[in-house]
Design an enzyme around this catalytic site. Structure first.
Site, PDB file in Angstrom:
ATOM      1  N   HIS A 166      31.041 -20.220  38.387  1.00 12.38           N
ATOM      2  CA  HIS A 166      30.907 -21.250  39.646  1.00 12.38           C
ATOM      3  C   HIS A 166      29.041 -20.582  39.857  1.00 12.38           C
ATOM      4  O   HIS A 166      28.470 -19.517  40.291  1.00 12.38           O
ATOM      5  CB  HIS A 166      31.596 -19.936  40.386  1.00 12.38           C
ATOM      6  CG  HIS A 166      33.045 -19.377  40.212  1.00 12.38           C
ATOM      7  ND1 HIS A 166      33.920 -18.547  40.785  1.00 12.38           N
ATOM      8  CD2 HIS A 166      34.080 -20.714  39.856  1.00 12.38           C
ATOM      9  CE1 HIS A 166      35.254 -19.109  40.540  1.00 12.38           C
ATOM     10  NE2 HIS A 166      35.268 -19.979  39.780  1.00 12.38           N
ATOM     11  N   GLU A 169      27.311 -19.062  43.018  1.00 11.93           N
ATOM     12  CA  GLU A 169      27.274 -17.418  42.710  1.00 11.93           C
ATOM     13  C   GLU A 169      25.959 -16.801  41.336  1.00 11.93           C
ATOM     14  O   GLU A 169      26.010 -15.797  40.879  1.00 11.93           O
ATOM     15  CB  GLU A 169      28.693 -16.761  41.978  1.00 11.93           C
ATOM     16  CG  GLU A 169      29.684 -17.300  42.974  1.00 11.93           C
ATOM     17  CD  GLU A 169      31.532 -16.726  42.878  1.00 11.93           C
ATOM     18  OE1 GLU A 169      31.644 -16.383  41.233  1.00 11.93           O
ATOM     19  OE2 GLU A 169      32.082 -17.362  43.139  1.00 11.93           O
ATOM     20  N   HIS A 259      30.835 -12.721  38.845  1.00 17.33           N
ATOM     21  CA  HIS A 259      31.052 -13.261  39.923  1.00 17.33           C
ATOM     22  C   HIS A 259      30.383 -12.553  41.266  1.00 17.33           C
ATOM     23  O   HIS A 259      29.867 -11.825  41.553  1.00 17.33           O
ATOM     24  CB  HIS A 259      32.298 -14.065  40.279  1.00 17.33           C
ATOM     25  CG  HIS A 259      32.788 -14.334  38.977  1.00 17.33           C
ATOM     26  ND1 HIS A 259      33.526 -15.875  39.332  1.00 17.33           N
ATOM     27  CD2 HIS A 259      33.396 -13.868  38.006  1.00 17.33           C
ATOM     28  CE1 HIS A 259      34.041 -16.450  38.231  1.00 17.33           C
ATOM     29  NE2 HIS A 259      34.162 -15.090  37.739  1.00 17.33           N
ATOM     30  N   GLU A 335      32.961  -8.517  40.945  1.00 19.43           N
ATOM     31  CA  GLU A 335      32.285  -9.210  42.227  1.00 19.43           C
ATOM     32  C   GLU A 335      31.441  -8.602  42.780  1.00 19.43           C
ATOM     33  O   GLU A 335      31.389  -7.380  43.183  1.00 19.43           O
ATOM     34  CB  GLU A 335      33.688  -9.860  42.940  1.00 19.43           C
ATOM     35  CG  GLU A 335      34.869 -10.436  42.272  1.00 19.43           C
ATOM     36  CD  GLU A 335      34.548 -12.154  42.175  1.00 19.43           C
ATOM     37  OE1 GLU A 335      33.744 -12.313  42.935  1.00 19.43           O
ATOM     38  OE2 GLU A 335      35.987 -12.280  41.969  1.00 19.43           O
TER      39      GLU A 335
END
Length: 375
Positions: A166, A169, A259, A335
């Protein structure tokens, strides 16, 4: 007064620009999709005058909850990015600022430019034991590049790390820069010991097209790469297609997919407990890895994160699940927050590029804790 986003990863739409305290803006959606959240633009105006920037329509953004308690980042020199007090109400993010210089940059998170990406690859290839391989091209014709660190050997474990599926990010590539810099430090005895046991394949940017275009979540034609790992194609997702083929060529014993999360103000990991082959061995590896990371850095926690999948209910189009199942390997999504780490808040910087970089370096120590147990 002028606002522009006509540069690498730029994204903003100007609705009204007549008064400094009434600047009205919107974010452009990713090409071919409805996702939007990433912004990056430059304001050129009179210094030491109060400005109010309003970014509108955010109730329809990809993650509306991501704007609560969020503060935009800004920079004068494009090197140091600091937080600007911001408020969110009725779908509008309001940024009040009195610029100290004529030009001021704003972004959703500290940008990681395509030029810096190329610099990182060039830095890596200058070291012994490193190989740079172009696996293929993206839809916009950019290189899909993997960095191999260490000499392949049948006795060594094979560890893959990828980032920025993504593209908005950006903390993911800051993380990988930190990891790579430590991994290539020939004076670090822990790294030397690790490279005797493992070879690394690292993709710093899985989505260079989306990164340059200023996308949040998709590639050049609006495809979410982290939903393509079951059946990638050259027509829709060549980025995943080429990387997955290389994984099958090299084999894989551990996988980290890096991410950023828009809403949760914590660092956490998401495992593959819902895949069909999940068993006590994989659970033990996951627990060993998390325990090591909890010991190594206070930036990590395991209380807040995504709900765990029920057995057999994993989304097999997601990278960590598809790869974990295909290789019966320890496979984690990592994350980091766009906001701040609520456990260690920093009012001036929030969660930042520098903290992401350090977290990447800390991750190597956690890998040391599990490398002997990967197979």
């Amino acid at each position: 007064m002028k606002i522009t986003s006509n540069f690498d990863s730029g994204n903003i739409k100007v609705l009204a620009l007549s008064e400094p305290k009434d600047i009205q803006l919107e974010i452009n959606a990713d090409n071919g999709s409805e996702f939007f959240q990433w912004f990056h633009f430059r304001l050129e105006s009179t210094p030491f005058v109060e400005h109010s920037l309003h970014i509108n329509g955010l109730e329809k953004s990809a993650y509306p909850e991501g704007w609560d308690d969020y503060h935009a980042v800004a920079s004068y020199d494009r090197q140091t990015w600091f937080r600007i007090p911001s408020t969110f109400s009725d779908g509008t993010l309001k940024i009040d600022v009195e610029p100290e210089h004529k030009q001021m940059y704003f972004a959703y998170f500290a940008p990681y430019s395509y030029e810096r990406h190329l610099d990182l690859l060039a830095f890596a290839q200058s070291h012994d034991g490193v190989d740079i391989e172009v696996l293929g091209e993206t839809l916009d014709g950019r290189d899909m590049t993997v960095v191999r660190v260490g000499e392949p050997d049948a006795e060594k474990k094979t560890i893959w790390v990828v980032g920025r599926q993504h593209p908005g990010e950006t903390m993911a590539e800051w993380f990988i820069e930190g990891l790579l810099h430590k991994l290539l430090d020939d004076e670090d005895p822990h790294v030397a010991a690790l490279l005797q046991k493992a070879v690394f394949y690292i993709v710093p940017n899985m989505n260079p097209d989306g990164s340059v275009r200023g996308h949040l979540r998709t590639n050049a034609i609006g495809v979410n790469l982290n939903r393509e790992w079951q059946t990638p194609s050259l027509e829709q997702s060549p980025e995943v297609f080429h990387v997955l083929n290389k994984m099958h060529e090299t084999g894989l014993d551990m996988f980290l997919d890096i991410h950023g999360d828009e809403a949760l103000p914590y660092n956490f990991v998401a495992g593959s407990e819902g895949i069909p082959s999940y068993d006590a061995r994989l659970e033990s590896l996951e627990n060993r890895f998390k325990s090591a990371l909890l010991t190594i850095t206070p930036e990590f926690q395991d209380e807040f994160g995504y709900p765990k999948d029920e057995p057999g209910q994993a989304n097999m189009t997601v990278a960590s699940c598809a790869v974990g199942e295909a290789f019966n390997a320890l496979s984690y999504t990592v994350e980091m927050p766009f906001k701040d780490n609520a456990n260690l808040p920093d009012q001036y910087y929030g969660w930042s590029d520098r903290r992401s970089y350090q977290f990447g370096q800390d991750m190597l120590a956690a890998i040391v804790a599990v490398v002997d147990h990967l197979r």
